[in-house]
Design a protein around this motif. Structure first.
Motif, PDB file in Angstrom:
ATOM      1  N   ARG A 146       0.854  -1.260   0.130  1.00 44.01           N
ATOM      2  CA  ARG A 146      -0.129   0.038  -0.092  1.00 44.01           C
ATOM      3  C   ARG A 146       1.265   0.987   0.300  1.00 44.01           C
ATOM      4  NH1 ARG A 146      -4.248   0.691   4.901  1.00 44.01           N
ATOM      5  NH2 ARG A 146      -2.836  -0.197   5.520  1.00 44.01           N
ATOM      6  N   HIS A 147       0.405   2.360  -0.917  1.00 44.10           N
ATOM      7  CA  HIS A 147       1.373   2.979  -0.989  1.00 44.10           C
ATOM      8  C   HIS A 147       0.596   4.556  -0.710  1.00 44.10           C
ATOM      9  CE1 HIS A 147       5.134   2.567  -3.684  1.00 44.10           C
ATOM     10  NE2 HIS A 147       4.672   1.746  -2.990  1.00 44.10           N
ATOM     11  N   TRP A 148       0.739   5.477   0.452  1.00 42.49           N
ATOM     12  CA  TRP A 148       0.096   6.410   0.836  1.00 42.49           C
ATOM     13  C   TRP A 148       0.465   8.090   0.217  1.00 42.49           C
ATOM     14  CZ3 TRP A 148      -3.532   6.500   5.598  1.00 42.49           C
ATOM     15  CH2 TRP A 148      -3.731   5.273   5.224  1.00 42.49           C
ATOM     16  N   TYR A 149       0.072   8.326  -1.179  1.00 41.74           N
ATOM     17  CA  TYR A 149      -0.164   9.726  -1.354  1.00 41.74           C
ATOM     18  C   TYR A 149      -0.369  10.803  -1.196  1.00 41.74           C
ATOM     19  CZ  TYR A 149       1.444   6.358  -5.073  1.00 41.74           C
ATOM     20  OH  TYR A 149       1.598   4.398  -6.087  1.00 41.74           O
ATOM     21  N   VAL A 150       0.575  12.111  -0.986  1.00 39.13           N
ATOM     22  CA  VAL A 150      -0.100  13.095  -1.014  1.00 39.13           C
ATOM     23  C   VAL A 150      -0.042  14.245  -1.744  1.00 39.13           C
ATOM     24  CG1 VAL A 150       1.323  13.553   1.009  1.00 39.13           C
ATOM     25  CG2 VAL A 150      -0.488  14.970   0.643  1.00 39.13           C
ATOM     26  N   ARG A 151      -0.885  15.203  -2.472  1.00 39.11           N
ATOM     27  CA  ARG A 151      -0.439  16.274  -3.569  1.00 39.11           C
ATOM     28  C   ARG A 151       0.551  16.739  -2.318  1.00 39.11           C
ATOM     29  NH1 ARG A 151      -4.885  19.334  -7.148  1.00 39.11           N
ATOM     30  NH2 ARG A 151      -3.491  21.016  -7.897  1.00 39.11           N
ATOM     31  N   ASP A 152       1.629  16.849  -3.235  1.00 37.20           N
ATOM     32  CA  ASP A 152       2.760  17.964  -3.114  1.00 37.20           C
ATOM     33  C   ASP A 152       4.203  17.645  -3.595  1.00 37.20           C
ATOM     34  OD1 ASP A 152       4.856  19.027  -1.931  1.00 37.20           O
ATOM     35  OD2 ASP A 152       5.261  17.798  -0.366  1.00 37.20           O
ATOM     36  N   GLY A 153       4.144  18.633  -4.540  1.00 35.25           N
ATOM     37  CA  GLY A 153       5.371  19.332  -5.350  1.00 35.25           C
ATOM     38  C   GLY A 153       5.123  18.780  -6.834  1.00 35.25           C
ATOM     39  N   PHE A 181      -5.915  12.989   1.853  1.00 33.13           N
ATOM     40  CA  PHE A 181      -5.875  15.127   2.052  1.00 33.13           C
ATOM     41  C   PHE A 181      -7.238  15.556   2.879  1.00 33.13           C
ATOM     42  CE2 PHE A 181      -9.594  12.848  -0.343  1.00 33.13           C
ATOM     43  CZ  PHE A 181     -10.898  13.481   0.131  1.00 33.13           C
ATOM     44  N   ASP A 182      -6.865  16.579   3.306  1.00 32.68           N
ATOM     45  CA  ASP A 182      -7.200  16.995   4.754  1.00 32.68           C
ATOM     46  C   ASP A 182      -8.963  16.563   4.189  1.00 32.68           C
ATOM     47  OD1 ASP A 182      -8.431  18.833   6.972  1.00 32.68           O
ATOM     48  OD2 ASP A 182      -8.342  20.374   5.677  1.00 32.68           O
ATOM     49  N   GLY A 183      -9.257  15.923   5.095  1.00 31.13           N
ATOM     50  CA  GLY A 183     -10.868  15.466   5.021  1.00 31.13           C
ATOM     51  C   GLY A 183     -11.348  14.780   5.198  1.00 31.13           C
ATOM     52  N   GLY A 184     -10.420  13.927   4.255  1.00 29.34           N
ATOM     53  CA  GLY A 184     -10.669  13.224   3.540  1.00 29.34           C
ATOM     54  C   GLY A 184      -9.513  11.588   2.815  1.00 29.34           C
ATOM     55  N   HIS A 185     -10.187  10.192   2.496  1.00 29.45           N
ATOM     56  CA  HIS A 185      -9.256   9.558   1.740  1.00 29.45           C
ATOM     57  C   HIS A 185     -10.095   8.987   0.143  1.00 29.45           C
ATOM     58  CE1 HIS A 185     -10.802   6.587   3.830  1.00 29.45           C
ATOM     59  NE2 HIS A 185      -9.973   5.527   3.421  1.00 29.45           N
ATOM     60  N   LEU A 186      -8.872   8.485  -0.873  1.00 31.06           N
ATOM     61  CA  LEU A 186      -9.219   8.065  -2.070  1.00 31.06           C
ATOM     62  C   LEU A 186      -8.141   6.523  -1.975  1.00 31.06           C
ATOM     63  CD1 LEU A 186     -10.155   7.563  -4.637  1.00 31.06           C
ATOM     64  CD2 LEU A 186      -8.443   9.231  -5.723  1.00 31.06           C
ATOM     65  N   LEU A 240      -6.372  16.074  -4.574  1.00 29.21           N
ATOM     66  CA  LEU A 240      -6.464  15.085  -5.126  1.00 29.21           C
ATOM     67  C   LEU A 240      -4.618  15.127  -6.292  1.00 29.21           C
ATOM     68  CD1 LEU A 240      -9.018  12.556  -5.910  1.00 29.21           C
ATOM     69  CD2 LEU A 240      -7.312  12.557  -4.086  1.00 29.21           C
ATOM     70  N   PRO A 241      -3.416  14.146  -5.801  1.00 29.63           N
ATOM     71  CA  PRO A 241      -2.674  14.592  -7.073  1.00 29.63           C
ATOM     72  C   PRO A 241      -2.526  14.505  -8.656  1.00 29.63           C
ATOM     73  CG  PRO A 241      -1.943  13.638  -5.034  1.00 29.63           C
ATOM     74  CD  PRO A 241      -3.232  13.876  -4.557  1.00 29.63           C
ATOM     75  N   PRO A 242      -2.737  15.261  -9.519  1.00 30.10           N
ATOM     76  CA  PRO A 242      -3.449  15.304 -10.561  1.00 30.10           C
ATOM     77  C   PRO A 242      -3.269  13.957 -11.487  1.00 30.10           C
ATOM     78  CG  PRO A 242      -1.470  16.844 -10.710  1.00 30.10           C
ATOM     79  CD  PRO A 242      -0.983  15.859 -10.032  1.00 30.10           C
ATOM     80  N   PHE A 243      -2.639  12.985 -10.978  1.00 29.66           N
ATOM     81  CA  PHE A 243      -3.143  11.802 -11.517  1.00 29.66           C
ATOM     82  C   PHE A 243      -4.340  10.957 -10.764  1.00 29.66           C
ATOM     83  CE2 PHE A 243      -3.072   6.845 -11.401  1.00 29.66           C
ATOM     84  CZ  PHE A 243      -2.285   6.527 -12.452  1.00 29.66           C
TER      85      PHE A 243
END
Length: 382
Positions: A68-75, A193-198, A246-249
């Motif tokens: 499992r990879h945890w991703y956050v919008r950053d950069g 993300f703040d307030g949820g996840h995908l 969310l990150p663009p992808f």
């Protein structure tokens, strides 16, 4: 049997195997149950138990998950920054594939009545009367596998109502070729993300290809979720999340799914204090609805059935078997409901500052949140 979904089909199978002289399934749907491409993630240890119990067929197609990879919008990374990587030994199934395999294994001697809506039940010491629109029939016992709005649960526990989570889930699935290709095989993505996840993972499409299955949990301030259809407020919130949080992808993945393939899931939790009483017994969501963060809905339903079968084999009569089943499974329902609430609180209602998290902090946070509570389903104790 009231309800012919996964739990109902599995229970019909084991009741027939246990020697019931007559098994009748009342399923209100008139056609094959729709699945809308919904995925089911099954922990490999839980899957081994269910395979051994004869409730999952090895021939059903599945996709492996390893990490499992945890991703956050950053950069500038299209997929986002990887906050952490954790082992994630799961099989990903399509809900419809599991159901169809079970439905095909229901013996021909079982009366599977589609389009049969049960309006009322009346239980006494001698059995249970089941009333439909125009007729009624008496049975020795009734098993409620009739989902989160269970008629049988209402009869056993009057006034016990599901508790709304206070936020919905958006769900969808799209063909893999429309879901971009940069995301490596074997990875379950948790995009936070703040307030949820995908949550995103691949499932078989049943035709040799794959679908990208996703579930998005998030708060929608000031709005109640009352249907599966996206109203203006829920569409606007989804647009905000995909475009800004969310990150663009991952935002593009959801947009490529298409509006007709996206639906809302209302989230509840409720658990029956007793799974069996007299001539009535509860299985699956009729017994316990835990928020799907636990990753164990279909798994727990099949485990309920497995324990029912072993209880019938070890019991001298229905009463002793039902008592053993209740003693084994009611505490599990309570634990899974509590776990779902904790996960919902940490992943949606009170999310941490993801941008300050590193791998060590993430692991500590997850351990404190989930602990040994049964994420992916508790071990099958019979």
């Amino acid at each position: 049997m009231i309800g012919g979904s996964i739990a109902g089909c599995a229970a019909a199978l084991v009741l027939h195997r246990a020697g019931a002289r007559r098994v009748v399934v009342h399923e209100r749907a008139t056609a094959e149950l729709a699945d809308r491409g919904v995925g089911v993630a099954v922990h490999t240890e839980r899957c081994a138990e269910l395979l051994a119990a004869g409730l999952v067929d090895e021939a059903v197609p599945w996709e492996p998950m390893r990490v499992r990879h945890w991703y956050v919008r950053d950069g500038s990374e299209a997929l986002g920054r990887v906050v952490g990587v954790q082992p994630f030994p799961f099989r990903a199934y399509g809900w419809g594939h599991l159901w169809r395999a079970l439905r095909a294994r229901v013996p021909r001697e079982v009366e599977f009545r589609t389009g049969s809506t049960v309006r009322e039940i009346a239980a006494d010491s001698g059995g249970v009367v089941v009333r439909g629109a125009d007729d009624e029939e008496r049975y020795a016992a009734v098993v409620g596998a009739d989902g989160h709005a269970s008629l049988v649960r209402d009869h056993l526990h009057p006034g016990l109502t599901p508790h709304s989570a206070g936020y919905p889930a958006w769900r969808g699935a799209c063909p893999e070729e429309r879901g971009l290709a940069d995301w490596a095989d074997g990875i379950c993505a948790y995009v936070v993300f703040d307030g949820g996840h995908l949550v995103v993972y691949r499932i078989p499409d049943g035709r040799g290809g794959r679908l990208v299955n996703w579930v998005l949990y998030a708060t929608v301030p000031g709005t109640a979720t009352t249907s599966r259809t996206l109203d203006a407020a829920h569409r606007a919130r989804l647009d905000e999340i995909t475009g800004e949080l969310l990150p663009p992808f991952w935002g593009e993945l959801i947009r490529r799914t298409g509006p007709d393939a996206v639906f809302l899931q209302r989230l509840y939790d409720v658990t029956a204090p007793r799974y069996a009483s007299g001539r009535l017994l509860l299985l699956g969501d009729a017994a316990t609805v835990a928020r799907p963060h636990t990753g164990a809905g279909a798994v727990k339903a099949l485990q309920d059935v497995a324990v029912l079968e072993s209880s019938l084999a070890g019991g001298a009569d229905w009463a002793s078997a039902a008592a053993a089943y209740d003693a084994a499974r009611a505490p599990v329902g309570q634990a899974m409901t509590a776990l779902g609430r904790r996960l919902g609180h940490g992943l949606v209602e009170a999310t941490p500052d993801w941008h300050t998290q590193d791998a060590a902090a993430l692991d500590a946070w997850w351990e404190g949140l989930a602990g040994q509570g049964g994420f992916g389903g508790r071990g099958l104790a019979r």
